[in-house]
Design an enzyme around this catalytic site. Structure first.
Site, PDB file in Angstrom:
ATOM      1  N   LYS A  12       0.120   4.253  -0.268  1.00 25.33           N
ATOM      2  CA  LYS A  12      -0.524   5.433   0.343  1.00 25.33           C
ATOM      3  C   LYS A  12      -0.310   6.670  -0.545  1.00 25.33           C
ATOM      4  O   LYS A  12      -0.262   6.536  -1.763  1.00 25.33           O
ATOM      5  CB  LYS A  12      -0.018   5.637   1.773  1.00 25.33           C
ATOM      6  N   SER A  25       3.485  -2.063  10.292  1.00 27.67           N
ATOM      7  CA  SER A  25       4.939  -2.126  10.436  1.00 27.67           C
ATOM      8  C   SER A  25       5.526  -3.492  10.072  1.00 27.67           C
ATOM      9  O   SER A  25       6.492  -3.942  10.695  1.00 27.67           O
ATOM     10  CB  SER A  25       5.370  -1.695  11.844  1.00 27.67           C
ATOM     11  N   HIS A  27      -9.495   1.049   4.906  1.00 28.53           N
ATOM     12  CA  HIS A  27      -8.174   1.185   5.527  1.00 28.53           C
ATOM     13  C   HIS A  27      -8.280   2.115   6.733  1.00 28.53           C
ATOM     14  O   HIS A  27      -9.077   3.056   6.723  1.00 28.53           O
ATOM     15  CB  HIS A  27      -7.163   1.732   4.512  1.00 28.53           C
ATOM     16  N   ASN A  77       0.870  -1.179   0.000  1.00 26.00           N
ATOM     17  CA  ASN A  77       0.000   0.000   0.000  1.00 26.00           C
ATOM     18  C   ASN A  77       0.908   1.231   0.000  1.00 26.00           C
ATOM     19  O   ASN A  77       1.512   1.556   1.012  1.00 26.00           O
ATOM     20  CB  ASN A  77      -0.891  -0.037   1.258  1.00 26.00           C
ATOM     21  N   GLU A  92      -6.660   4.546   7.754  1.00 32.53           N
ATOM     22  CA  GLU A  92      -6.532   5.989   7.487  1.00 32.53           C
ATOM     23  C   GLU A  92      -7.815   6.543   6.862  1.00 32.53           C
ATOM     24  O   GLU A  92      -8.162   7.709   7.073  1.00 32.53           O
ATOM     25  CB  GLU A  92      -5.297   6.247   6.604  1.00 32.53           C
ATOM     26  N   GLY A 101       2.492   2.260  10.685  1.00 36.47           N
ATOM     27  CA  GLY A 101       3.415   3.373  10.481  1.00 36.47           C
ATOM     28  C   GLY A 101       4.128   3.814  11.746  1.00 36.47           C
ATOM     29  O   GLY A 101       4.763   4.863  11.775  1.00 36.47           O
ATOM     30  N   GLU A 137      -5.282  -4.973  10.736  1.00 31.21           N
ATOM     31  CA  GLU A 137      -4.253  -3.953  10.910  1.00 31.21           C
ATOM     32  C   GLU A 137      -4.514  -3.179  12.199  1.00 31.21           C
ATOM     33  O   GLU A 137      -5.294  -2.211  12.195  1.00 31.21           O
ATOM     34  CB  GLU A 137      -4.272  -2.983   9.724  1.00 31.21           C
TER      35      GLU A 137
END
Ligand code: PGA
Length: 253
Positions: free
Chosen positions: A11, A215, A97, A9, A99, A175, A169
């Site tokens: 992003k 991560s 996702h 991904n 985010e 991240g 996730e």
């Protein structure tokens, strides 16, 4: 036996030059691995999907989008439909996702419409679920994941759900460099698999791939994917470095 799945991904990263270069590097580096049965996908930003698919043409790497809209066409300024994504060569699409959920504000209801539209339109959705740090600390992980799974997959038949991949996730691991331990991840993956059996049937539980994300990197990918219910990884930061992403793909074999 579920085929391992490694998805990158990207992003909101890369540009027209670096995105193509990254795709070319991954494509050439993965040629000898592809035959060994790993599903590989990359999800670049929308506007680089076209150039990236060209760079992937002679590889077996699939293209995925990071998001989509559930309507088929019309007055939805700024949005991208399933048919547009298919037209450009996408196979997969990320839905929900973290985010999108926590930065952009997407709801379970909206995510459900996206998952349903993706499946109906012939795209394979990767439904992302996962708890916030405060929710984990309040022992609410299973509750949150259950809500996201049940709402996200609402209305999908036992046959249609087989098109879905789930990505667990934990938000606190995305991240942050703070990966869930393989045991922590396996525990939730096992929970999700049992939930799929309860919501659908044994076939769904056995066939649906559940990826871990948060991560993931070359140093922890093999151990994560060595867990019984971890069928692959959804990689953010480390998917932007071709050598790291290739090392993760190798760890899936
Ligand atoms: P990360 O992102 O690997 O950079 O933690 C994972 C993701 O958001 O899918």
């Amino acid at each position: 036996m579920r085929k391992p799945f490694v998805a990158g991904n990207w992003k909101m990263n890369t540009d027209s030059h670096s995105g193509v270069e990254l795709a070319e590097h991954i494509a050439s580096g993965s040629l000898e691995i592809v035959g060994r049965k790993v599903t590989i996908a990359v999800c670049p930003p929308f506007i680089y999907l076209g150039p990236v698919i060209n760079a992937l043409r002679s590889s077996n790497i699939a293209l995925g989008a990071q998001d989509m809209y559930f309507e088929s066409n019309g007055a939805f300024t700024g949005e991208i439909s399933v048919s547009m994504l298919k037209d450009i060569g996408c196979t997969y699409v990320l839905c929900g996702h973290s985010e999108r959920r926590h930065v952009i504000g997407e709801t379970d209801e909206l995510i459900n419409k996206k998952v349903a539209a993706a499946v109906s339109g012939g795209l394979l959705p990767i439904l992302c679920v996962g708890e916030l740090l405060a929710e984990r600390e309040a022992s609410q992980t299973e509750q949150v994941v259950t809500r996201q799974m049940k709402n996200g997959l609402a209305g999908l038949s036992a046959e249609k759900v087989l098109a879905v991949t789930v990505a667990y996730e934990p938000v606190w691991a995305i991240g942050t460099g703070r990966t869930a331990t393989p045991q922590q991840a396996q525990q939730v993956h096992d929970f999700i698999r049992r939930l799929l059996a309860e919501m659908y049937d044994d076939k769904a539980a056995e066939q649906i791939r559940i990826l871990y994300g948060g991560s993931a990197k070359p140093g922890n990918a093999a151990e994560l994917m060595g867990q019984q219910d971890i069928d692959g990884v959804l990689v953010g930061g480390a998917s932007l470095k071709a050598d790291d992403f290739l090392a993760i793909i190798k760890a899936a074999v």
